[in-house]
Design a protein around this motif. Structure first.
Motif, mmCIF file in Angstrom:
data_model
loop_
_atom_site.group_PDB
_atom_site.id
_atom_site.type_symbol
_atom_site.label_atom_id
_atom_site.label_comp_id
_atom_site.label_asym_id
_atom_site.label_seq_id
_atom_site.Cartn_x
_atom_site.Cartn_y
_atom_site.Cartn_z
ATOM 1 N N LEU A 128 0.823 -1.216 0.000
ATOM 2 C CA LEU A 128 0.000 0.000 0.000
ATOM 3 C C LEU A 128 0.856 1.264 0.000
ATOM 4 N N GLY A 129 2.167 1.102 0.180
ATOM 5 C CA GLY A 129 3.062 2.251 0.220
ATOM 6 C C GLY A 129 3.390 2.726 1.621
ATOM 7 N N MET A 130 2.937 1.985 2.621
ATOM 8 C CA MET A 130 3.236 2.366 4.002
ATOM 9 C C MET A 130 4.666 1.943 4.341
ATOM 10 N N THR A 131 5.313 2.723 5.196
ATOM 11 C CA THR A 131 6.678 2.426 5.615
ATOM 12 C C THR A 131 6.714 2.286 7.129
ATOM 13 N N LYS A 132 7.782 1.679 7.621
ATOM 14 C CA LYS A 132 7.968 1.507 9.062
ATOM 15 C C LYS A 132 8.583 2.766 9.645
ATOM 16 N N PRO A 133 7.844 3.461 10.517
ATOM 17 C CA PRO A 133 8.413 4.676 11.097
ATOM 18 C C PRO A 133 9.378 4.349 12.228
ATOM 19 N N ASN A 134 10.232 5.273 12.526
ATOM 20 C CA ASN A 134 11.117 5.091 13.672
ATOM 21 C C ASN A 134 10.849 6.144 14.742
ATOM 22 N N ASP A 135 9.653 6.737 14.677
ATOM 23 C CA ASP A 135 9.305 7.775 15.641
ATOM 24 C C ASP A 135 8.086 7.398 16.490
ATOM 25 N N ILE A 136 7.835 6.124 16.654
ATOM 26 C CA ILE A 136 6.677 5.646 17.419
ATOM 27 C C ILE A 136 7.161 5.108 18.764
ATOM 28 N N TYR A 137 6.426 5.445 19.799
ATOM 29 C CA TYR A 137 6.720 4.936 21.133
ATOM 30 C C TYR A 137 5.494 4.220 21.656
ATOM 31 N N MET A 138 5.722 3.284 22.564
ATOM 32 C CA MET A 138 4.623 2.494 23.083
ATOM 33 C C MET A 138 4.837 2.228 24.564
ATOM 34 N N LEU A 139 3.758 2.243 25.312
ATOM 35 C CA LEU A 139 3.754 1.812 26.700
ATOM 36 C C LEU A 139 2.725 0.702 26.779
ATOM 37 N N ASN A 140 3.152 -0.486 27.135
ATOM 38 C CA ASN A 140 2.256 -1.630 27.136
ATOM 39 C C ASN A 140 2.340 -2.338 28.480
ATOM 40 N N ARG A 141 1.278 -2.234 29.237
ATOM 41 C CA ARG A 141 1.173 -2.936 30.516
ATOM 42 C C ARG A 141 -0.046 -3.859 30.517
ATOM 43 N N VAL A 142 -0.474 -4.232 29.334
ATOM 44 C CA VAL A 142 -1.686 -5.022 29.166
ATOM 45 C C VAL A 142 -1.407 -6.493 29.447
ATOM 46 N N GLU A 143 -2.273 -7.094 30.264
ATOM 47 C CA GLU A 143 -2.226 -8.545 30.441
ATOM 48 C C GLU A 143 -2.721 -9.155 29.137
ATOM 49 N N TRP A 144 -1.961 -10.103 28.593
ATOM 50 C CA TRP A 144 -2.252 -10.573 27.241
ATOM 51 C C TRP A 144 -2.029 -12.076 27.143
ATOM 52 N N THR A 145 -3.104 -12.813 27.041
ATOM 53 C CA THR A 145 -3.032 -14.248 26.814
ATOM 54 C C THR A 145 -3.495 -14.498 25.381
ATOM 55 N N ASP A 146 -2.603 -15.035 24.544
ATOM 56 C CA ASP A 146 -2.952 -15.297 23.144
ATOM 57 C C ASP A 146 -4.074 -16.316 23.051
ATOM 58 N N PHE A 147 -4.966 -16.091 22.110
ATOM 59 C CA PHE A 147 -5.986 -17.066 21.764
ATOM 60 C C PHE A 147 -6.541 -16.702 20.416
ATOM 61 N N THR A 148 -7.329 -17.588 19.820
ATOM 62 C CA THR A 148 -7.959 -17.344 18.537
ATOM 63 C C THR A 148 -9.461 -17.430 18.708
#
Length: 150
Positions: A128-148
Motif C-alpha cells: 500500500l506504500g506504508m513504511t515503518k516509522p522510527n518515531d513511534i513509542y509504546m507503553l504496554n502494561r496489558v495482560e495478554w493471553t494469546d488465543f484465537t
C-alpha cells in the motif's frame, strides 16, 4: 466490483462471528475479550464494512482518527475466501479518504495513517506504500493471553 463498502456499525456479536471467518481473530488478548469488542465496535471513529452482492459481510476496517492529522487503523480483516481480491486495499483507501474528507481539499492527503501490523500482514501494508516509522513509542502494561476467536 462484486462488493460494496459503506460506513456501518456492527454489533459485538456480528463482529465476533466475522472474526471467526478471518485470520484477524488471533490479534486480541483473551482477557475481557467480549467486553473490549463491545467497546471497540461502538467507539471506533470510523467503522467500514465490505459486503458481497448477497449482502454477506466479507470485510471490516476500523480506524481511530482526529479527522485533522492522524488516523490509526485498529482493525482490518477480510474473510478467508475473499483475501487477495482487493477488498482489504479498498477498505484501507476508503478509511483514509473518509478520515481526511472534512478538511478543505479533502481526502487522504490531509491525514497521516498508522497501524500496528502483525508479521503476516507487513507485506500487505508495504504494497500500500506504508513504511515503518522510527518515531513511534509504546507503553504496554496489558495482560495478554494469546488465543484465537473460534
Amino acid at each position: 466490483m462484486d462488493y460494496t463498502i459503506q460506513e456501518e456499525r456492527l454489533t459485538p456479536e456480528n463482529y465476533i462471528a466475522f472474526l471467526r471467518r478471518t485470520d484477524l481473530g488471533s490479534q486480541y488478548p483473551k482477557e475481557r475479550f467480549e467486553e473490549r469488542i463491545a467497546i471497540l465496535v461502538k467507539k471506533a471513529s470510523i467503522s467500514l464494512t465490505a459486503r458481497d452482492a448477497a449482502g454477506d459481510l466479507i470485510g471490516v476496517c476500523f480506524g481511530i482518527t482526529d479527522f485533522a492529522y492522524w488516523l490509526f487503523i485498529t482493525d482490518l480483516g477480510v474473510v478467508r475466501e475473499w483475501t487477495g481480491k482487493g477488498v482489504g486495499r479498498a477498505l484501507v483507501k476508503a478509511l483514509h479518504r473518509r478520515a481526511g474528507e472534512r478538511l478543505a481539499g479533502g481526502g487522504e492527503k490531509n491525514i497521516i495513517m498508522y497501524t500496528c501490523a502483525n508479521e503476516n500482514a507487513t507485506g500487505f501494508y508495504e504494497k500500500l506504500g506504508m513504511t515503518k516509522p522510527n518515531d513511534i513509542y509504546m507503553l504496554n502494561r496489558v495482560e495478554w493471553t494469546d488465543f484465537t476467536v473460534e
